[in-house]
Design a protein around this motif. Structure first.
Motif, mmCIF file in Angstrom:
data_model
loop_
_atom_site.group_PDB
_atom_site.id
_atom_site.type_symbol
_atom_site.label_atom_id
_atom_site.label_comp_id
_atom_site.label_asym_id
_atom_site.label_seq_id
_atom_site.Cartn_x
_atom_site.Cartn_y
_atom_site.Cartn_z
ATOM 1 N N GLN A 268 7.077 6.655 -5.018
ATOM 2 C CA GLN A 268 8.245 5.808 -5.266
ATOM 3 C C GLN A 268 8.510 5.687 -6.762
ATOM 4 N N LYS A 269 7.458 5.579 -7.572
ATOM 5 C CA LYS A 269 7.622 5.545 -9.032
ATOM 6 C C LYS A 269 8.228 6.856 -9.521
ATOM 7 N N LYS B 297 11.878 7.024 -8.619
ATOM 8 C CA LYS B 297 12.658 6.112 -9.464
ATOM 9 C C LYS B 297 12.895 6.717 -10.853
ATOM 10 N N THR C 21 13.068 9.860 -11.588
ATOM 11 C CA THR C 21 13.761 11.139 -11.524
ATOM 12 C C THR C 21 15.077 11.123 -12.299
ATOM 13 N N ASP C 22 15.800 10.040 -12.225
ATOM 14 C CA ASP C 22 17.108 9.965 -12.880
ATOM 15 C C ASP C 22 17.019 9.775 -14.391
ATOM 16 N N THR C 23 15.898 9.268 -14.878
ATOM 17 C CA THR C 23 15.816 8.928 -16.298
ATOM 18 C C THR C 23 14.850 9.788 -17.109
ATOM 19 N N GLN D 66 13.435 15.904 -7.104
ATOM 20 C CA GLN D 66 13.709 14.835 -6.141
ATOM 21 C C GLN D 66 13.407 15.314 -4.715
#
Length: 157
Positions: A127-128, A131, A133-135, A146
């Motif tokens: 989950q971390k 999360k 992945t976008d930044t 992803q």
């Protein structure tokens, strides 16, 4: 370690950019020629399957320069490959302190935890990773990463 001037995240002095926002590190210190030579030797040993020698060299590098992320990252992989997954997870967790915004670290920790049957911990780290992945400024193919994370999430437990 310092804090990023842009976002305040922790940044190792050996990293050229912040692992969260990609801002150049104003306190960046390049690796020394000696450490670079040791890293090359460790990488060569790792690539040739001489994990014992690689582990020894990575430990020496970390002892000499505790902010060199790649030494932790590859030491963890060598330890995991040689069946020392508990220690590998601990070392990869240390790497996460140097680059807390790096999604790949949490993905790798999760895969090691999953292999050990630590499904709850693996899911938390996946989950971390998802999360971040976008930044994460170091990801070159966000969609592929992803997909890999989501696939691993489907295999947990």
């Amino acid at each position: 370690m310092i804090n990023c001037k842009n976002c305040g995240a922790v940044v190792a002095r050996r990293d050229e950019t912040c692992s969260y926002c990609g801002t150049p590190n104003h306190a960046y210190i390049p690796i020394s020629a000696d450490q670079d030579a040791l890293m090359a030797g460790a990488m060569g040993a790792w690539q040739n399957g001489n994990y014992g020698a690689a582990i020894k060299l990575y430990r020496q590098i970390i002892n000499d320069d505790p902010e060199l992320f790649l030494a932790y990252f590859y030491l963890a992989h060598c330890l995991n490959t040689t069946g020392q997954s508990g220690e590998a997870i601990a070392v990869m967790t240390q790497a996460s302190q140097l680059r807390p915004g790096n999604a790949s670290i949490y993905y790798n920790i999760a895969l090691m935890q999953q292999a050990r049957g630590q499904y709850s911990e693996a899911m938390t780290n996946l989950q971390k990773a998802l999360k971040l992945t976008d930044t994460d400024p170091q990801l070159t193919d966000r969609q592929d990463f992803q997909r890999r994370v989501q696939k691993a999430m489907g295999q947990v437990g």
